[in-house]
Design a protein around this motif. Structure first.
Motif, PDB file in Angstrom:
ATOM      1  N   VAL A  14       5.331   5.866   1.960  1.00  0.00           N
ATOM      2  CA  VAL A  14       4.757   7.194   1.694  1.00  0.00           C
ATOM      3  C   VAL A  14       5.670   7.891   0.718  1.00  0.00           C
ATOM      4  N   PRO A  54       0.047   2.384   5.600  1.00  0.00           N
ATOM      5  CA  PRO A  54       0.691   2.064   4.311  1.00  0.00           C
ATOM      6  C   PRO A  54       2.094   1.489   4.493  1.00  0.00           C
ATOM      7  N   ASP A  55       2.608   0.884   3.417  1.00  0.00           N
ATOM      8  CA  ASP A  55       3.975   0.360   3.456  1.00  0.00           C
ATOM      9  C   ASP A  55       4.995   1.420   3.067  1.00  0.00           C
ATOM     10  N   SER A  80      -3.375   5.289  -2.120  1.00  0.00           N
ATOM     11  CA  SER A  80      -4.252   6.350  -1.630  1.00  0.00           C
ATOM     12  C   SER A  80      -3.517   7.678  -1.853  1.00  0.00           C
ATOM     13  N   ARG A 123       0.848  -1.191   0.000  1.00  0.00           N
ATOM     14  CA  ARG A 123       0.000   0.000   0.000  1.00  0.00           C
ATOM     15  C   ARG A 123       0.887   1.246   0.000  1.00  0.00           C
ATOM     16  N   ILE A 124       0.587   2.150  -0.912  1.00  0.00           N
ATOM     17  CA  ILE A 124       1.391   3.370  -1.027  1.00  0.00           C
ATOM     18  C   ILE A 124       0.507   4.595  -0.828  1.00  0.00           C
ATOM     19  N   LEU A 125       1.005   5.567  -0.072  1.00  0.00           N
ATOM     20  CA  LEU A 125       0.289   6.828   0.094  1.00  0.00           C
ATOM     21  C   LEU A 125       1.059   7.921  -0.648  1.00  0.00           C
ATOM     22  N   ILE A 148      -2.331   7.897   7.276  1.00  0.00           N
ATOM     23  CA  ILE A 148      -1.294   6.943   7.695  1.00  0.00           C
ATOM     24  C   ILE A 148      -1.801   6.128   8.884  1.00  0.00           C
ATOM     25  N   TYR A 163       0.153  -1.802  -7.126  1.00  0.00           N
ATOM     26  CA  TYR A 163       0.100  -1.340  -5.738  1.00  0.00           C
ATOM     27  C   TYR A 163      -1.308  -0.875  -5.385  1.00  0.00           C
ATOM     28  N   THR A 164      -1.606  -0.877  -4.100  1.00  0.00           N
ATOM     29  CA  THR A 164      -2.826  -0.244  -3.618  1.00  0.00           C
ATOM     30  C   THR A 164      -2.444   1.192  -3.266  1.00  0.00           C
ATOM     31  N   GLU A 182      -4.715   3.754   7.446  1.00  0.00           N
ATOM     32  CA  GLU A 182      -4.466   2.743   6.420  1.00  0.00           C
ATOM     33  C   GLU A 182      -3.152   1.990   6.591  1.00  0.00           C
TER      34      GLU A 182
END
Ligand SMILES: Nc1ncnc2c1ncn2[C@@H]1O[C@H](COP(=O)(O)OP(=O)(O)OP(=O)(O)O)[C@@H](O)[C@H]1O
Ligand SMILES: [Mg+2]
Length: 455
Positions: free
Chosen positions: A52, A49-50, A32, A6-8, A44, A29-30, A47
């Motif tokens: 940012v 994330p992995d 947001s 997961r990436i923000l 953060i 990737y997922t 969710e």
């Protein structure tokens, strides 16, 4: 790679957020997005994330402030900053404050993909290393059975359940599907885990010797029996005895085994005094035991006794979703063993191994990956590093999906994928690019929809 990391994305410019979102989604990737540091802080928390990736220059809360704030609470969260070419100084500042990397705008798409992939792959390597340490410590838990396809997830649940009971288990599966691994995992997850796990291959030893190995013998009971000897049933007392290749047991030994299962006792070779044994049996075979029963080669009573809790291991071709995961696992293991930098498969090599036939299942895949690892020059493994035989093999036969009549979203997708495949003359890498999905997803869809070239 970890499943759908997961990436923000944080940038005050909406167009930048949108662009990054589309580009990263395509990479699997997922994603947001947040248009301010404040919004990012709460995302953060929500969710987790992995990674940012944040612009530095933003009104109110800057990317540096966000970085500092984030690292206080999530020390291991990867943080990449984006900065305008003119302000490299601020990037250096960010690195000092704990950013993992920076990218200067305007950037090349490949550059950003590369930075992200490297950071996330390091994560996977770390968790692989933990697994390898467990392995060296001799812990054979189910985590060592690599795979997260649906069949494997269900299998692992079943094995855990079975392990907690105390009855005999029969593990069935083609050669190389991991029967050995599952037998050891059953031991680790059972209440007998602190007691011995003793394994013997029934196919490898002549009958008389096998009988004495299993049940022990008295001195002088046959030539060479110089003294009394305990058998494996005694060695495995209170623990588990794993009988591999049980299909090779002679009828007379089958009878003796049945007796142990029924009465928990056996008689050593040359003795008349029965011995008690508290042993849980786990048996495995790649033979079709049911067929052997019909043909009179295997006793039906023993078969039914063992088959109370059967565990069927899927062939590798029935869980193609796991092929890349397994390959990467073996590559990590090899890098660890050879103490060198990890190697990766390029896209075509991935497509090749996903589609190949694997009659020898995981063992064959492991051997093939080892060979490719040793042959490949540099850090990227290509299709030429694989044997000719593999390269010319056709994808496994698949049955066509049932025709549902109504045009559903799926049927439209199916038709569209088929059309793109025909346009590219079934060059799957090219088709995947045009469809904007990766090759492994395309293979999955081809299989799922039962698409075939001659359709
Ligand atoms: N799911 C898996 N994850 C990781 N490694 C695996 C997996 N399945 C099998 N392997 C590896 O593949 C090799 C073969 O597995 P294993 O010996 O358990 O197969 P088997 O079913 O007992 O085969 P055979 O019938 O030939 O004895 C081993 O090196 C094992 O570690
Ligand atoms: Mg085996």
């Amino acid at each position: 790679m970890t499943k759908n990391p997961r990436i923000l994305v944080v940038d005050d410019e909406e167009s930048m957020c949108n662009f990054m979102e589309i580009m990263l989604r395509k990479e699997g990737y997922t994603v947001s997005t947040a248009q301010s540091g404040k919004a990012a802080v709460s995302l953060i928390e929500q969710e987790n994330p992995d990674l940012v990736i944040s612009d530095i220059m933003m009104p109110e809360m800057s990317g540096i402030d966000l970085l500092v704030e984030t690292k206080k609470r999530h020390e291991n969260l990867h943080f990449v900053v984006m900065t305008a070419f003119a302000s490299v100084d601020s990037a250096v500042d960010a690195l000092k404050r704990g950013a993992d990397d920076y990218i200067t705008k305007p950037f090349k798409v490949d550059e950003i993909k590369h930075v992200i992939k490297n950071l996330l792959e390091n994560d996977q390597l770390r968790s692989e290393n933990q697994k390898l340490k467990d392995e060296l410590a001799g812990r054979f838990t189910l985590d060592k059975f690599i795979g997260n396809s649906e069949v494997v997830v269900r299998l692992k649940e079943l094995v855990k359940q079975i392990a907690s009971s105390d009855s005999a288990v029969l593990i069935l599966g083609e050669s190389g599907t991991g029967k050995d691994l599952i037998a050891r995992a059953i031991h680790s997850h059972s209440r007998r885990c602190d007691q011995p796990f003793v394994a013997i291959n029934c196919g490898a030893i002549p009958e008389l010797l096998l009988e004495s190995e299993l049940f022990g013998h008295k001195k002088g009971s046959f030539t060479g029996a110089f003294k009394d000897k305990d058998g494996l049933f005694q060695a495995a007392d209170k623990g588990i005895l794993f009988l591999d290749e049980i299909g090779n047991l002679t009828i007379s030994l089958q009878v003796k085994l049945l007796r142990v299962l029924e009465s928990q006792e056996f008689t050593p070779v040359g003795s008349t005094v029965p011995v008690k044994a508290d042993v849980r049996l786990v048996a495995a075979t790649n033979a079709d035991l049911e067929q052997d029963v019909k043909a009179g080669r295997f006793r039906a009573d023993l078969y039914y006794r063992l088959n109370v809790l059967p565990v069927n291991l899927p062939a590798l071709g029935q869980r193609r979703d796991d092929i890349i995961l397994l390959a990467n696992h073996f590559l990590a293991k090899l890098a660890f063993k050879h103490n060198c930098a990890p190697k990766t498969l390029d896209e075509d090599a991935e497509s090749l191994i996903i589609a190949a036939d694997w009659p020898g299942n995981v063992r064959e895949l492991e051997n093939t990956i080892t060979r490719a690892f040793l042959l490949s020059k540099g850090s990227v493994i290509k299709t030429v590093d694989f044997p000719e035989k593999l390269r010319s093999s056709e994808p496994a036969e698949i049955s066509p999906a049932p025709d549902t009549g109504n045009p559903t979203l799926e049927s439209i997708e199916k038709a569209y994928i088929f059309w793109v495949l025909s346009q590219t003359n079934w060059q799957k890498t090219k088709a995947a690019k045009l469809l904007g999905i990766d090759a492994s997803t395309l293979y999955r869809k081809i299989e799922r929809y039962g698409l075939k070239k001659e359709d």
